[in-house]
Design a protein around this motif. Structure first.
Motif, PDB file in Angstrom:
ATOM      1  N   ARG A 366       0.832  -1.201   0.000  1.00  0.00           N
ATOM      2  CA  ARG A 366       0.000   0.000   0.000  1.00  0.00           C
ATOM      3  C   ARG A 366       0.870   1.255   0.000  1.00  0.00           C
ATOM      4  NH1 ARG A 366      -5.277   1.854   1.329  1.00  0.00           N
ATOM      5  NH2 ARG A 366      -5.202   4.129   1.062  1.00  0.00           N
ATOM      6  N   ALA A 367       1.943   1.253   0.774  1.00  0.00           N
ATOM      7  CA  ALA A 367       2.825   2.422   0.808  1.00  0.00           C
ATOM      8  C   ALA A 367       3.479   2.673  -0.548  1.00  0.00           C
ATOM      9  CB  ALA A 367       3.890   2.226   1.886  1.00  0.00           C
ATOM     10  N   THR A 427      -6.907  -2.868   1.470  1.00  0.00           N
ATOM     11  CA  THR A 427      -5.760  -1.995   1.681  1.00  0.00           C
ATOM     12  C   THR A 427      -5.069  -1.612   0.375  1.00  0.00           C
ATOM     13  OG1 THR A 427      -5.417  -3.098   3.811  1.00  0.00           O
ATOM     14  CG2 THR A 427      -3.609  -1.748   2.979  1.00  0.00           C
ATOM     15  N   VAL A 428      -4.796  -2.579  -0.475  1.00  0.00           N
ATOM     16  CA  VAL A 428      -4.089  -2.299  -1.732  1.00  0.00           C
ATOM     17  C   VAL A 428      -5.076  -2.092  -2.876  1.00  0.00           C
ATOM     18  CG1 VAL A 428      -2.290  -3.068  -3.312  1.00  0.00           C
ATOM     19  CG2 VAL A 428      -2.182  -3.713  -0.894  1.00  0.00           C
ATOM     20  N   GLY A 429      -6.053  -2.989  -2.987  1.00  0.00           N
ATOM     21  CA  GLY A 429      -7.028  -2.877  -4.071  1.00  0.00           C
ATOM     22  C   GLY A 429      -7.811  -1.585  -4.040  1.00  0.00           C
ATOM     23  N   SER A 430      -8.069  -1.055  -2.860  1.00  0.00           N
ATOM     24  CA  SER A 430      -8.811   0.199  -2.764  1.00  0.00           C
ATOM     25  C   SER A 430      -8.025   1.359  -3.360  1.00  0.00           C
ATOM     26  CB  SER A 430      -9.136   0.505  -1.295  1.00  0.00           C
ATOM     27  OG  SER A 430      -7.957   0.649  -0.522  1.00  0.00           O
ATOM     28  N   ALA A 431      -6.689   1.234  -3.393  1.00  0.00           N
ATOM     29  CA  ALA A 431      -5.851   2.295  -3.966  1.00  0.00           C
ATOM     30  C   ALA A 431      -5.529   2.067  -5.435  1.00  0.00           C
ATOM     31  CB  ALA A 431      -4.552   2.409  -3.173  1.00  0.00           C
ATOM     32  N   THR A 432      -5.591   0.825  -5.884  1.00  0.00           N
ATOM     33  CA  THR A 432      -5.236   0.521  -7.274  1.00  0.00           C
ATOM     34  C   THR A 432      -6.454   0.255  -8.153  1.00  0.00           C
ATOM     35  OG1 THR A 432      -5.007  -1.854  -6.810  1.00  0.00           O
ATOM     36  CG2 THR A 432      -3.037  -0.486  -6.553  1.00  0.00           C
TER      37      THR A 432
END
Length: 527
Positions: A366-367, A427-432
């Motif tokens: 995520r970072a 965590t990651v999918g929400s940003a990508t």
């Protein structure tokens, strides 16, 4: 002929079917059974593809290299004239920087056409060779059918003399060899197609400025955003905005209302470095509101590019990171780079003592895709801290939060696949903009088949979690980049290294961790 109910569209199905036929032929107990098996083999489609058409595409690509060269000469002449310190575009970038970026973009375009032509020509040759090998195998099968003649009737099949037995066994032996040739042809074509897809997908991801279709930015602005890398590192290995992020940022710009659009353009124009501008757009791509991005800019505005790199980009890829320096005593690569902030590693438990590998990999992923999230961890509430101990406390707290969210095990150890998929989505999918889906890898064939999608994902900037195992345990890591036939892996023990496709396929993933964890048994694909 035996009844076959499965489609032959998948090369993996063809390979399994042909391998089975080869074994069955050697064990066939009657002439009629051999003939049925020969017919089954002949029913498998030949490797597809038109060698001439692919060669024509290669020639077309190669023909564009000269045109791109002419463009480069023009850009180079402008660059050598020496430009005054004038601004260009809506976001106020220096014209001299634009010319340098244009030169790099033209060079990349030339490389893409040249390498694309080479890839296609190699594919054409491989397809042609596979089809010839398949044709040779089919010819052998037809010859064995001719030698055996027609099927025996019921009474003929009751007795087999020595000559008939010899003919049957001879036809089965040569038929099995012929089927093996067809199997090799399918395998060769499948691998050639996979390698071509890998390389062409990579070059497509490198066509970066074209990912931004928004009309809210000028062509100059798009070019500069696509060309900006982290400070002090190889730009091509460390672009701030990956291909998918450029595309998402463009879509977000088009969706903004007039007030937000003007606010975003104002922030971009006020930025004091190309890196500051790129991080603002990366935050937009990660789904943050303009109000949140305004607060973010207040924390990073005017910071020098090295400060931005340390606080906002956890993983920086060194130019020599792919060099082969052999293996350490535990089976891991000697050429391994630590992932640190002010000396404190991005490591599970803050010191490697906990088993939060899933949560820790997810935090770092995520970072990597969200600079605001990264700054919350490195810079603290006001975004200004440079304290490794405070960073460690925040890092471990976030690892624990995700471990709990994913229903991880007691004493900060282990997490099941459902929890792993869930926290990657949240965590990651929400940003990508991705939905992660688990795919089990039971053998080398499964691992080879999934590579194209893995490599396309990471080339576009979407991390791919990978789980590895050995006799005594399992571990979670993340594939974060791809160059040629190499995959860059982040290990939540606080490091990155590169492994080959062969390592991934054939059980040598211990190079990214230790020899106790050689086998990749699942990946989580962003879709």
């Amino acid at each position: 002929m035996s009844l076959f109910l499965f489609p032959f569209d998948s090369p993996s199905v063809r390979l399994a079917w042909l391998a089975g036929l080869s074994r069955k032929l050697l064990g066939a107990g009657s002439k009629n059974e051999v003939l049925d098996l020969l017919d089954d083999a002949l029913s498998v489609p030949a490797p597809g593809g038109d060698q001439g058409v692919i060669e024509g595409l290669s020639t077309l690509y190669r023909g564009q290299v000269g045109n791109v060269g002419d463009v480069f000469d023009q850009v180079d002449r402008v660059g050598r004239k020496g430009l005054p310190e004038v601004w260009a575009g809506d976001t106020g970038v220096l014209a001299s920087d634009v010319v340098k970026a244009a030169g790099r973009a033209v060079t990349q375009m030339s490389e893409a056409f040249h390498e694309g032509a080479t890839v296609l020509l190699t594919l054409a040759d491989a397809i042609g060779a596979a089809q010839r090998k398949d044709e040779q195998g089919r010819g052998q099968l037809l010859e064995q059918k001719r030698m055996l003649g027609g099927k025996d009737g019921f009474f003929d099949d009751l007795h087999e003399n020595d000559e008939e037995e010899w003919d049957r066994k001879n036809a089965a032996h040569f038929g099995s060899y012929a089927v093996d040739l067809m199997h090799e042809a399918v395998s060769d074509a499948q691998e050639a197609t996979r390698v071509a897809a890998r390389d062409l997908n990579k070059w497509a991801a490198e066509a970066r400025a074209g990912k931004m279709e928004t009309s809210e930015l000028t062509a100059v602005d798009k070019l500069m955003l696509a060309d900006t890398g982290v400070a002090g590192a190889d730009t091509e290995l460390n672009e701030i905005l990956k291909a998918a992020e450029l595309e998402r940022a463009s879509e977000r710009m088009d969706q903004l209302n007039l007030d937000d659009e003007m606010a975003m353009e104002r922030m971009l124009a006020q930025s004091e470095s190309p890196q500051e501008r790129a991080y603002l757009m990366k935050a937009l791509a990660a789904g943050h509101s303009v109000a949140e991005i305004e607060e973010f800019q207040g924390k990073i505005h005017g910071k020098d590019p090295d400060w931005l790199r340390r606080h906002l980009t956890p993983v920086v890829t060194e130019a020599d990171s792919m060099d082969d320096e052999g293996l350490a005593s535990n089976g891991s690569n000697n050429n391994t780079d630590y992932v640190t902030f002010d000396g404190q590693r991005w490591i599970q438990g803050g010191d490697g003592s906990e088993g939060t590998c899933v949560a820790s990999s997810t935090v770092t992923s995520r970072a990597m895709v969200d600079p605001m999230y990264a700054l919350d961890l490195t810079g603290g509430p006001d975004g200004q801290e440079d304290d490794p101990d405070a960073f460690k406390q925040r890092l471990v707290a976030e690892q624990h939060r995700l471990h709990t969210e994913g229903d991880g095990g007691e004493k900060w150890g282990g997490m099941g696949p459902e929890g792993q998929e869930r926290i990657n989505d949240s965590t990651v999918g929400s940003a990508t903009g991705s939905d992660y889906e688990r795919q089990d890898l039971d053998n080398a064939t499964d691992r080879r088949a999934v590579l194209t999608e893995v490599e396309k994902s990471v080339a576009e900037g979407r991390p791919v979690p990978v789980d590895v195992s050995g006799k005594d345990g399992a571990h979670a890591m993340t594939i974060i980049a791809q160059e040629g036939d190499m995959l860059q892996v982040y290990n939540p023990w606080g490091s990155t290294t590169w492994v080959s496709e062969d390592d991934f396929i054939n059980g040598h993933m211990g190079k990214a961790s230790s020899s106790d964890l050689p086998n990749a048994y699942s990946v989580y694909l962003p879709r």
